[in-house]
Scaffold this motif. Structure first.
Motif, PDB file in Angstrom:
ATOM      1  N   LYS A 149       0.807  -0.907   0.140  1.00 21.87           N
ATOM      2  CA  LYS A 149       0.151   0.190   0.086  1.00 21.87           C
ATOM      3  C   LYS A 149       0.944   1.268  -0.129  1.00 21.87           C
ATOM      4  O   LYS A 149       2.000   1.299   0.622  1.00 21.87           O
ATOM      5  CB  LYS A 149      -0.868  -0.164   1.205  1.00 21.87           C
ATOM      6  CG  LYS A 149      -0.284   0.289   2.724  1.00 21.87           C
ATOM      7  CD  LYS A 149      -1.424   0.268   3.557  1.00 21.87           C
ATOM      8  CE  LYS A 149      -0.716   0.322   5.032  1.00 21.87           C
ATOM      9  NZ  LYS A 149      -1.723   0.315   5.929  1.00 21.87           N
TER      10      LYS A 149
ATOM     11  N   THR B 258       0.563   5.361   1.015  1.00 23.45           N
ATOM     12  CA  THR B 258      -0.127   6.154   1.795  1.00 23.45           C
ATOM     13  C   THR B 258       0.495   7.731   1.876  1.00 23.45           C
ATOM     14  O   THR B 258       1.542   7.819   1.986  1.00 23.45           O
ATOM     15  CB  THR B 258      -0.342   5.800   3.337  1.00 23.45           C
ATOM     16  OG1 THR B 258      -0.637   4.421   3.151  1.00 23.45           O
ATOM     17  CG2 THR B 258      -1.199   6.602   4.172  1.00 23.45           C
TER      18      THR B 258
ATOM     19  N   SER C 112      -5.052   6.470   0.632  1.00 26.71           N
ATOM     20  CA  SER C 112      -3.924   5.076   0.380  1.00 26.71           C
ATOM     21  C   SER C 112      -4.563   4.388  -0.835  1.00 26.71           C
ATOM     22  O   SER C 112      -5.953   4.304  -0.822  1.00 26.71           O
ATOM     23  CB  SER C 112      -4.358   4.615   1.663  1.00 26.71           C
ATOM     24  OG  SER C 112      -3.512   3.154   1.773  1.00 26.71           O
ATOM     25  N   ALA C 113      -3.694   3.813  -1.360  1.00 24.50           N
ATOM     26  CA  ALA C 113      -3.943   2.835  -2.683  1.00 24.50           C
ATOM     27  C   ALA C 113      -3.268   1.559  -2.278  1.00 24.50           C
ATOM     28  O   ALA C 113      -2.233   1.524  -1.891  1.00 24.50           O
ATOM     29  CB  ALA C 113      -3.618   3.409  -3.862  1.00 24.50           C
TER      30      ALA C 113
ATOM     31  N   HIS D 276      -9.045   1.066  -1.774  1.00 23.26           N
ATOM     32  CA  HIS D 276      -8.329   2.374  -1.540  1.00 23.26           C
ATOM     33  C   HIS D 276      -8.927   2.695  -0.232  1.00 23.26           C
ATOM     34  O   HIS D 276      -9.891   2.195   0.323  1.00 23.26           O
ATOM     35  CB  HIS D 276      -9.355   3.411  -2.621  1.00 23.26           C
ATOM     36  CG  HIS D 276     -10.410   3.929  -2.168  1.00 23.26           C
ATOM     37  ND1 HIS D 276     -11.805   3.026  -2.105  1.00 23.26           N
ATOM     38  CD2 HIS D 276     -10.717   5.299  -1.581  1.00 23.26           C
ATOM     39  CE1 HIS D 276     -12.732   3.987  -2.013  1.00 23.26           C
ATOM     40  NE2 HIS D 276     -11.970   5.170  -1.382  1.00 23.26           N
ATOM     41  N   GLN D 277      -8.455   3.709   0.404  1.00 23.78           N
ATOM     42  CA  GLN D 277      -9.194   4.416   1.703  1.00 23.78           C
ATOM     43  C   GLN D 277      -8.825   5.820   1.491  1.00 23.78           C
ATOM     44  O   GLN D 277      -7.513   6.600   1.186  1.00 23.78           O
ATOM     45  CB  GLN D 277      -8.404   4.141   2.985  1.00 23.78           C
ATOM     46  CG  GLN D 277      -8.842   4.423   4.111  1.00 23.78           C
ATOM     47  CD  GLN D 277      -8.252   3.839   5.528  1.00 23.78           C
ATOM     48  OE1 GLN D 277      -7.206   3.346   5.291  1.00 23.78           O
ATOM     49  NE2 GLN D 277      -8.968   4.024   6.667  1.00 23.78           N
TER      50      GLN D 277
ATOM     51  N   SER E 126     -13.761   3.581   2.272  1.00 24.54           N
ATOM     52  CA  SER E 126     -12.787   2.259   1.884  1.00 24.54           C
ATOM     53  C   SER E 126     -13.707   1.572   0.785  1.00 24.54           C
ATOM     54  O   SER E 126     -14.709   1.278   0.828  1.00 24.54           O
ATOM     55  CB  SER E 126     -12.341   1.654   3.104  1.00 24.54           C
ATOM     56  OG  SER E 126     -11.589   2.533   4.019  1.00 24.54           O
TER      57      SER E 126
END
Length: 347
Positions: A149, A151, A162-163, A185-186, A200
């Protein structure tokens, strides 16, 4: 003006910390299951009429200016239930990841390994959750994940973006025959200390590629602190999975929930939760009944801090389903009632 290089940063003193968490509990299910197992869709606090350990772990955390790593080894009924599909010692890993900062001035990190899930407001660690037991939505969406991830946290800390590239839906080890890339994602927006909004997602396949069914899932929640004493959480999860490989038709499930917390005093906190979970086509929760899983739940709990390290909690909870998927008084029932108490220690 001085130039702050990574080489100069390496001369700074690194941080190394050992911490731990222990969560013992006793749950009494009025359905009196003979094997002491709670319903199969419950993964946290899932044993009845016995004193047990939900989760206990020791964590080592290392952090330097541009590198970090975390390793947590756990045990407990949560580990047995949630990581049942993982092989060998992987069942005992709560967290194992390493990361590097890829920008000299911006807070941008690339991390790889095993993490707590980026999905949901309720995680595995009870002290961080408003209610003692987890919601149906939390128990039936990923608690953990593995992958890579990236971020980014804004300079004012109001945005987290985040991805993720993941091994699957709550997977450390992929299932045989699955080589489908899973993505997530987030985005978390915190404009003030009173408000947090989180989005998310997960996109992937949790089956062998030969019978691939793409799954799309989104989790949305908002945390609002009305004042120093009262807080609200409102959330909505929705998912869709192909009915068959290549199909344009999808099975959909969803779950809205609302949580309220009231700090009566420094020594007493009350919290409640109302939730609904509909999975008629039994994508996530299998019942083998005509209407699948359509269940509403209510819970209320009391939290009593004993010291700054220890918290005692008591919760009463009820679940009511459209079909008779529970057992009560040795008969099939639409209802499930249970009381849980826990002692949580963090150090």
């Amino acid at each position: 003006m001085s130039i702050h290089t990574f080489a100069q940063e390496d001369t700074l003193k690194p941080s190394f910390k050992i911490s731990g968490y222990l969560e013992t509990y006793y749950c009494y299910d009025f359905g009196k299951p003979a094997d002491h197992n709670r319903p199969a869709f419950i993964y946290a606090f899932n044993r009845s009429n016995e004193v047990n350990l939900n989760i206990g772990f020791i964590k080592a955390a290392f952090e330097h200016t541009n590198v970090r790593a975390n390793l947590s080894i756990m045990t407990g009924t949560y580990a047995n239930a949630t990581l049942a599909s993982e092989p060998g010692v992987l069942k005992n890993i709560f967290e194992a990841n390493a990361g590097v900062k890829i920008h000299k001035t911006k807070n941008i990190w690339i991390d790889a390994g095993i993490f707590a899930s980026h999905i949901g407001v309720e995680g595995a660690i009870g002290k961080d959750c408003w209610n003692l037991t987890r919601s149906i939505a939390a128990d039936n969406s990923p608690y953990y994940e593995s992958g890579i991830k990236g971020t980014y946290i804004s300079d004012n800390s109001k945005w987290l973006i985040s991805a993720l590239i993941l091994n699957g839906w709550q997977r450390i080890q992929r299932i045989d025959g699955n080589n489908t890339i899973a993505l997530g994602h987030q985005i978390t927006y915190t404009p003030s200390s009173k408000l947090t909004i989180n989005s998310s997602s997960f996109i992937g396949n949790d089956k062998p590629d030969s019978v691939r069914r793409m799954r799309y899932f989104h989790d949305l929640y908002t945390i609002y602190k009305v004042n120093k004493s009262v807080g609200l959480i409102a959330g909505f999860d929705i998912g869709a999975e192909q009915k068959s490989k290549g199909s344009d038709s999808y099975n959909v499930w969803y779950s809205p929930f609302l949580q309220v917390r009231y700090n009566v005093s420094p020594k007493l906190t009350l919290a409640g939760r109302v939730e609904y979970y509909k999975d008629r086509n039994q994508v996530i929760i299998q019942t083998g009944t005509a209407y699948g899983f359509q269940t509403i739940g209510y819970s209320i709990n009391t939290d009593i801090p004993i010291t700054k390290y220890a918290l005692w909690r008591i919760e009463a909870r009820t679940l009511s389903s459209k079909d008779q998927i529970f057992e009560l008084n040795h008969k099939s029932s639409n209802h499930n009632y249970f009381i849980t108490t826990s002692l949580e220690v963090a150090f």
